[in-house]
Each structure stands twice: as structure tokens, then as C-alpha cells.
Write an enzyme that holds these catalytic residues in place. Structure first.
Site, PDB file in Angstrom:
ATOM      1  N   LYS A 182       0.847  -1.202   0.000  1.00 12.74           N
ATOM      2  CA  LYS A 182       0.000   0.000   0.000  1.00 12.74           C
ATOM      3  C   LYS A 182       0.879   1.248   0.000  1.00 12.74           C
ATOM      4  O   LYS A 182       1.994   1.235   0.552  1.00 12.74           O
ATOM      5  CB  LYS A 182      -0.888  -0.051   1.245  1.00 12.74           C
ATOM      6  CG  LYS A 182      -1.958   1.015   1.357  1.00 12.74           C
ATOM      7  CD  LYS A 182      -2.822   0.750   2.594  1.00 12.74           C
ATOM      8  CE  LYS A 182      -3.866   1.827   2.826  1.00 12.74           C
ATOM      9  NZ  LYS A 182      -4.687   1.530   4.034  1.00 12.74           N
TER      10      LYS A 182
ATOM     11  N   SER B 105      -9.642   1.251   3.521  1.00  6.03           N
ATOM     12  CA  SER B 105      -8.931   2.067   2.557  1.00  6.03           C
ATOM     13  C   SER B 105      -7.891   1.284   1.754  1.00  6.03           C
ATOM     14  O   SER B 105      -7.362   1.814   0.788  1.00  6.03           O
ATOM     15  CB  SER B 105      -8.210   3.213   3.279  1.00  6.03           C
ATOM     16  OG  SER B 105      -7.181   2.706   4.129  1.00  6.03           O
TER      17      SER B 105
ATOM     18  N   SER C 160      -9.748  -1.029   7.490  1.00  5.94           N
ATOM     19  CA  SER C 160      -9.160  -0.846   6.160  1.00  5.94           C
ATOM     20  C   SER C 160      -8.536  -2.078   5.520  1.00  5.94           C
ATOM     21  O   SER C 160      -8.178  -2.038   4.346  1.00  5.94           O
ATOM     22  CB  SER C 160      -8.131   0.282   6.184  1.00  5.94           C
ATOM     23  OG  SER C 160      -8.798   1.518   6.183  1.00  5.94           O
TER      24      SER C 160
END
Ligand SMILES: *[C@@H]1O[C@H](CO)[C@@H](O)[C@H](O)[C@H]1NC(C)=O
Ligand SMILES: *[C@@H]1O[C@H](CO)[C@@H](O)[C@H](O)[C@H]1NC(C)=O
Ligand SMILES: *[C@@H]1O[C@H](CO)[C@@H](O)[C@H](O)[C@H]1NC(C)=O
Ligand SMILES: *[C@@H]1O[C@H](CO)[C@@H](O)[C@H](O)[C@H]1NC(C)=O
Ligand SMILES: *[C@@H]1O[C@H](CO)[C@@H](O)[C@H](O)[C@H]1NC(C)=O
Ligand SMILES: *[C@@H]1O[C@H](CO)[C@@H](O)[C@H](O)[C@H]1NC(C)=O
Ligand SMILES: *[C@@H]1O[C@H](CO)[C@@H](O)[C@H](O)[C@H]1NC(C)=O
Ligand SMILES: *[C@@H]1O[C@H](CO)[C@@H](O)[C@H](O)[C@H]1NC(C)=O
Ligand SMILES: *[C@@H]1O[C@H](CO)[C@@H](O)[C@H](O)[C@H]1NC(C)=O
Ligand SMILES: CC(=O)N[C@H]1CO[C@H](CO)[C@@H](O)[C@@H]1O
Length: 606
Positions: free
Chosen positions: A123, A205, A229
Site C-alpha cells: 500500500k 482504505s 481498512s
């Protein structure tokens, strides 16, 4: 090696008769005869579609595939799909040198371990001290130089992973806005799309990380969770998401959300591989004092050893907390959803599991969980709201990050970037809040969450600590109480696993993460079916602190019974839509003060 459930066990046979047929019917009943625009192509003649990490190692070992070839196949596929689905934010320009060096190492007889030569996406909020920018999806951090590799990245490099690039994410890991903000979108990476239905939510997310695994753009990826997330996007992507105990995976070098909760987690197509990736990352790190709490609590030899198959289910006792999670949480009530969950419970029973319907409320359930999904109970007084703690933590964490990084070529526009308030100003000056930067996605103009965090000034006063301990204690008591369940008749039952639906259909938010995140406890989610909009539904297990081994065991056992990955496949339905991704509401859904659901209730929604 992928574990396949035994066809000779009576339980599985009954399950086979009961479920996959109805799953097939579900797939057909979505009435899409969509032609998949991105079928997975063989890689150097090897079918990599549902391949496991262990199978890839066999191919590497006998030379039928090299790490360079495998990495190249993913790069080519990303080049094809990414203009539509926006899963990847940046490819590592050095990927080939890294893969080549690892291939050479193998040729010379050195294999570092089970992940040697395997490409992985991380990420965009996890620092890689290489040519790839680490920006949290936000253009503001372009051109910044990180202080070094994140601890988990150093471990991944040592494990022989090919860091292929950074995955897209909801900007600022979803800490930017809840109003006028679309999940999965970032200024830098565009609108991440759900490969099961492009007009539907990805959840956030760690959207790029989850969706890239779902869409065969990568086999393994790393994400982070502060408030759902990892678990939520894994649920919406139909992949395995493993969110460890806060601190098991060091957070040093990870752009902070809330250090009280942040956890680096893994995504994979099966539980075994998700555990392999965790094994490569966890460990104590002096730079994250919280991570030292794991000493003496982790198993020798890591977590992968606990992966098993459906034969382990015989005699197990699983609980389902009826109030709130299996009754009123909105995703369960969406048309058709409950029946799909109950069918899986039936399948578990046939495999020898005792399902305990936990009708007595768990400790503090009504204090810490909104009945309709994400977050606080409706009546939580302002001073006890979890958002207050998160806002203070975000202010301090992001400000510390800005002080750690350096700017060899100055900041963009030479604006000062010393604290979170400067980010709010930068967003305004650079039109990130007018929609201009959002380009085709002008609805992404909000930064209400950042503004709320700035308003706290990061002050950790007595009220902050009170709110923090209030929620931490109650959340831990809730999960601990679930595992030592006190039945209405007064007896206490020790459960092997506490199951929680991980689904957010029809305009509702998922509720799997609120309690475990505040408790700093781990959880895992596996896919079980798809909802009426063709979006996957997940089944999660809550864990108590450092119980990842149990989570891996029970999740892998259920996975081998359910075999979702064999029965369901994303086909990039609506992949080229320009609509805002949105959980369309089911008939009769009404937005109330209880729903606390910005997506389902936002005026901007289609
Ligand atoms: C399932 O796991 C058990 C126990 O580890 C093992 O004995 C058995 O061979 C496995 N079955 C399959 C089909 O892999
Ligand atoms: C679903 O569609 C496929 C392909 O058209 C077909 O082979 C299969 O029999 C259908 N399944 C059901 C349960 O109708
Ligand atoms: C290499 O191993 C793979 C996986 O076991 C197998 O499918 C393949 O046939 C092998 N190839 C050669 C050339 O031996
Ligand atoms: C700063 O600029 C130099 C020269 O243009 C470039 O090589 C370097 O990559 C830049 N550094 C960063 C962190 O952007
Ligand atoms: C659990 O108990 C509740 C309350 O009695 C009941 O309505 C529900 O159907 C039960 N659920 C299951 C799965 O047994
Ligand atoms: C909120 O309401 C629940 C259920 O009525 C109650 O148990 C709880 O104590 C209340 N919490 C607060 C903070 O007032
Ligand atoms: C922001 O938009 C205004 C009005 O369109 C424009 O004048 C200005 O140059 C833009 N600023 C940036 C940094 O793009
Ligand atoms: C995809 O989602 C849209 C709503 O966003 C829905 O109308 C459509 O039926 C869904 N497609 C499938 C295949 O379920
Ligand atoms: C989207 O894809 C469909 C099917 O491939 C095609 O007919 C349509 O023209 C595409 N629309 C856009 C906006 O690219
Ligand atoms: C690797 C890649 O495709 N990156 C793209 C991510 O999305 C942005 C915005 O759409 C593109 O500019 C990048 O090229």
C-alpha cells in the site's frame, strides 16, 4: 499447497450437494452474461490463475517459471487493466533487477524461504526507500524522501520478495473525508474499481491492495488497518484479509492513522498464503515500542503451520453473536444476504461444527457498536466518541511523519508542510478541494476528517485518555466475553471461534472491524458468496490478542469446506463505468440517525 476438502467425508459431500449448486444458481441469477474483458493469460505456459505460493515455488525450482517471468506477467496485466480499475499507483522501475538477482541467487543454490521471488504490492502508505514514491495516495507527498524502508519492508526484502510497486488506496488511508469523498479514490491513483462490479463499492482504505489480488493483478499484497481498512476491502473483493493484533507487525515507516490501532495486514487468495506473508513481516522492532508486546506471545515457526483443512472442523464450537452482529447489522438484512450466511452455517454443521447462537448480548455491545454498522453507538456522548481519539492521533501521527521525511527538491509550490494543518492548506491551494484535482471525479472534494483532526490540535488531555481507555477496555471485554460466552442459562461456554459477517450491502456499512480495531485485537475474513449486486460477502472471525494462529486454523478449515475461490470468479462487470461506486440501497432502506452511513445517505450518491 492449497488444501482441498476431502470428497469422501460425509459432511463435505452433504455440503457439496447443498451449497455449490445454490452458489452456481446465485451466479446465474445475477442475470449478467458479461464477457470478461480481462481473462487471465497463462504465464510462460503456466496457468497462474488460482496458483498458490507453494505451487509457484515448485515451478521456480524446476525452471518452468522464473521470478522475472512471473513479475513481467503481472506488470503486463496491470498495464492492461489499470487504466480502468486503478488498483496500482506506481510500478517499481527496478523490479526487473530485483527479480533477476533473486533468480540468480536461486540458480546458485540459495533459496531464502517460501516467498523467494514472489512479487508483492504494498500500500502507498508503507515506506519503501527506493524509486517509488510513498504518498498515502496524496499528491502533497510527491517528491518527499522517506527516512528509510518501513520495518515490514526490510523484512519483506530479506524474505526475497519482489516489491513490484505501490497499491492505490483511499486517499490518506480514509482519513481525509467522510463527506464528498468516494471510497477507493485518491488524487494520485484515481478511482479504484471493484472487479466484481465496477459501479459498486470497494470499501476502504486498502482498496488497491485487496482489489489487485481479486483481479489477478498480483498474488499477494500488503495493506494497513486503523478502522476496517483491511477487513472491509477484503470482504468486498472476495479475498482473504488478515488484520493482526496492533503491533504484531511493526508500524515504523508506515504513515500513521492512529498508533493506538494501526496494523499492517495481508491479502491473498487463500488463508495459507495470507499467513505466509504475515510470517515474513511480523516481529519486534525497537522503533515501534508497541511491537515489543509480542515477545513471548508468538508461536515458534510462525503462523502458516496452523493452516489446515475442513477435517479440523469436526467437533469445533463456533459462536454467532446474534445481538447485534447476526441480527440488526444492516448488511445481514439486505435481501438474500441472511439466507446465504445461514446456508454456510448449515454447511459447517454438516461438517461437524456446533454453532452456538449467542442470544445473550456480549459485554458492552450496545456501548461500542452502532447497530447498523461502522462505529460508535448512537448515544455515545461527544466526549467518548472514538472519532475524537482518532482525530487527536491523526493530528500527531501525520505531523510526526511530516517531520521524519525530507524534501530534497522542496515541497510542491514551496508551501510549508510541517503539521497536519499545512496539509489542509495545501489541499485548498492546489484545488484538491474544488474537484479540479479530482478530474473526472469532482465529488472527491472533501477533507472534513482532516479539518476535524486539525481542530483538536493533537491535544492528549484527560478527556482524550478517558475516551481511549473507555473504548479499549469495553472493546476487549466484548471480545473476551464472546470467547467465554455466558449463555442466558448462566453456563459459560468456551468457543473456538466467534464468527462475524463482513458484509456491507445495500447502503450499509460493515461492522466487523469497529470492536476488534478498538480492542487492538486481530481478525480475519474469508469470502463466502456474492450479494444481489454481485459483490462478495465475507465471513470473519474475531480474535483475542495474539490469537492469529487460531484465526489461521479456523479460517483455513472453513475455506476448504466452502471453496469460494473455485466456485466464483470476478468478471470485471461494469469495468469502464464513470459512475461513483456506490452500494445501491435495497428497497425499503431508510437513512436514519442510527445508520451513520455517509455512503448510503449522502446526497452526492447516485
Ligand atoms: C487434512 O488435514 C489432516 C490433518 O492435518 C490431514 O491428515 C489430511 O490428510 C488432510 N486432508 C486433505 C484432503 O488434505
Ligand atoms: C449457470 O450458467 C452456466 C453457463 O451458462 C451453466 O453451465 C450452468 O448450468 C448454470 N447453472 C445453473 C444452476 O443454472
Ligand atoms: C515443474 O513443476 C510444476 C509444478 O509441480 C509442474 O507442473 C511442471 O510440469 C514441472 N515442469 C517441469 C519442466 O518439470
Ligand atoms: C530531486 O531532483 C533530482 C534532480 O531532478 C532528482 O534526481 C531526484 O530524484 C529528486 N528527488 C526526489 C525525492 O524527488
Ligand atoms: C438465534 O436466535 C434468535 C433469537 O431467538 C433467532 O431469532 C435466530 O433465528 C437464531 N439464529 C440462528 C442462526 O439460529
Ligand atoms: C447507550 O445505550 C445503550 C443501550 O441502551 C446503553 O447500554 C449504554 O449504556 C448507552 N451508552 C452511553 C454512553 O450512554
Ligand atoms: C486552482 O484553480 C484556480 C481557479 O481555477 C486557478 O487559478 C489556480 O491556478 C489553480 N491552482 C493550482 C495550483 O492549480
Ligand atoms: C452492479 O451494481 C449496480 C448498482 O450499482 C446494479 O444495478 C447491477 O445490477 C449490479 N450488477 C450485477 C451483475 O449485479
Ligand atoms: C465499455 O465496454 C463496453 C463493452 O466492452 C463497450 O461496449 C462500451 O463502449 C465501453 N464504454 C466505454 C465508455 O468505454
Ligand atoms: C502504474 C499506473 O498505472 N499508475 C497510474 C495510476 O493512476 C494515475 C492516475 O490515473 C496514472 O497517472 C498512473 O499512471
Amino acid at each position: 499447497m492449497k488444501v482441498i476438502s476431502s470428497l469422501t467425508s460425509a459432511g463435505t459431500l452433504i455440503g457439496l450437494l447443498l451449497l455449490p449448486r445454490s452458489c452456481a444458481a446465485d451466479v446465474n441469477s445475477t442475470a449478467v452474461r458479461w464477457t470478461n474483458p480481462f481473462p487471465v493469460e497463462p504465464c510462460n505456459g503456466v496457468n497462474i490463475k488460482d496458483i498458490t505460493v507453494a505451487e509457484l515455488q515448485l515451478h521456480f525450482a524446476n525452471g518452468s517459471l522464473t521470478s522475472v517471468q512471473l513479475s513481467q506477467c503481472y506488470i503486463k496485466r496491470i498495464a492492461k487493466t489499470n487504466p480502468y480499475v486503478h488498483h496500482v499507483i506506481e510500478i517499481n522501475p527496478d523490479w526487473k533487477d530485483i527479480a533477476q538477482a533473486l533468480d540468480a541467487e536461486r540458480a546458485s543454490g540459495k533459496v531464502r524461504g517460501p516467498l523467494h521471488g514472489i512479487p508483492v504490492l504494498t500500500k502507498d502508505n508503507i515506506a519503501t526507500d527506493d524509486k517509488v514514491e510513498t504518498t498515502d495516495g496524496n499528491l502533497v507527498l510527491l517528491g518527499s524522501k522517506v527516512a528509510g524502508d518501513a520495518f515490514v519492508v526490510r523484512k519483506l526484502r530479506a524474505a526475497g520478495v519482489v516489491l513490484l510497486g505501490h497499491a492505490n488506496e483511499s486517499e490518506d488511508a480514509d482519513h481525509r473525508a467522510v463527506i464528498s469523498f468516494s471510497e477507493g479514490w485518491s488524487d494520485r491513483g484515481g478511482q479504484c474499481r471493484n472487479v466484481w462490479n465496477g459501479t459498486q463499492q470497494t470499501a476502504g482504505s486498502s482498496t488497491g491492495s485487496a482489489q489487485a489480488v481479486a483481479g489477478y493483478n498480483i498474488l499477494l499484497s500488503v495493506g494497513t488497518e486503523t478502522h476496517g481498512s483491511v477487513l472491509h476491502p477484503a470482504g468486498h473483493a472476495g479475498v482473504v484479509g488478515l488484520k493482526p493484533t496492533a503491533g504484531l507487525t511493526s508500524r515504523s515507516g508506515v504513515i500513521p492513522g492512529s498508533r493506538n490501532r494501526d496494523s499492517v495486514g495481508t491479502f491473498a487468495r487463500n488463508v495459507h498464503d495470507a499467513a505466509l506473508l504475515l510470517d515474513a513481516m511480523y516481529g519486534p522492532d525497537d522503533e515501534d515500542p508497541w511491537s515489543l508486546g509480542q515477545v513471548g506471545k508468538t508461536p515458534d515457526g510462525g503462523y502458516t503451520q496452523f493452516a489446515t483443512n475442513s477435517s479440523a472442523l469436526k467437533g469445533a464450537i463456533f459462536g454467532i453473536p446474534y445481538h447485534i452482529w447476526w441480527s440488526t447489522v444492516a448488511g445481514i438484512r439486505a435481501p438474500g444476504n441472511e439466507a446465504k450466511f445461514l446456508a454456510r452455517l448449515e454447511q459447517l454443521k454438516q461438517a461437524g461444527v456446533t454453532i452456538v447462537n449467542m442470544t445473550a448480548p456480549l459485554p458492552y455491545a450496545d456501548d461500542i457498536q452502532n447497530a447498523y454498522g461502522w462505529g460508535d453507538a448512537v448515544n455515545t456522548t461527544y466526549w467518548l466518541q472514538s472519532a475524537r481519539v482518532l482525530n487527536v492521533d491523526l493530528y500527531n501521527g501525520y505531523t510526526e511523519w511530516l517531520q521524519q521525511i525530507s524534501w530534497p527538491n522542496g515541497t510542491s509550490g514551496n508551501l510549508p508542510l510541517e503539521n497536519l494543518g499545512d496539509l489542509v492548506v495545501w489541499n485548498n491551494v492546489n484545488n484538491a478541494t474544488t474537484g479540479a484535482l479530482g478530474g473526472a471525479y469532482p465529488w472527491n472534494s472533501g477533507q472534513d476528517a482532516l479539518i476535524a483532526a486539525v481542530a483538536t490540535g493533537g491535544v492528549r488531555d484527560a478527556r482524550y485518555w478517558r475516551a481511549w481507555y473507555w473504548r479499549l477496555g469495553r472493546s476487549q471485554a466484548c471480545v473476551d466475553g464472546a470467547y467465554a460466552y455466558e449463555a442466558p442459562d448462566g453456563s459459560t461456554l468456551a468457543l473456538d471461534a466467534v464468527l462475524i459477517p463482513n458484509v456491507a450491502s445495500g447502503g450499509a456499512s460493515s461492522s466487523i472491524a469497529s470492536v476488534v480495531d478498538a480492542a487492538q485485537y486481530p481478525a480475519i475474513s474469508i469470502p463466502i458468496n456474492v450479494d444481489g449486486f454481485n459483490v462478495p460477502m465475507g465471513l470473519g472471525i474475531w480474535g483475542t490478542g495474539y490469537s492469529e494462529g487460531k484465526l489461521v486454523k479456523w479460517a483455513s478449515a472453513m475455506e476448504s469446506l466452502f471453496h469460494f475461490a473455485e466456485d466464483f470468479e470476478p468478471e470485471f462487470v461494469n469495468y469502464n463505468t464513470s459512475k461513483i461506486p456506490f452500494d445501491a440501497r435495497w428497497p425499503g432502506y431508510s437513512c436514519t440517525v442510527d445508520s451513520l452511513d455517509h455512503l448510503g445517505c449522502s446526497a452526492a450518491a447516485v
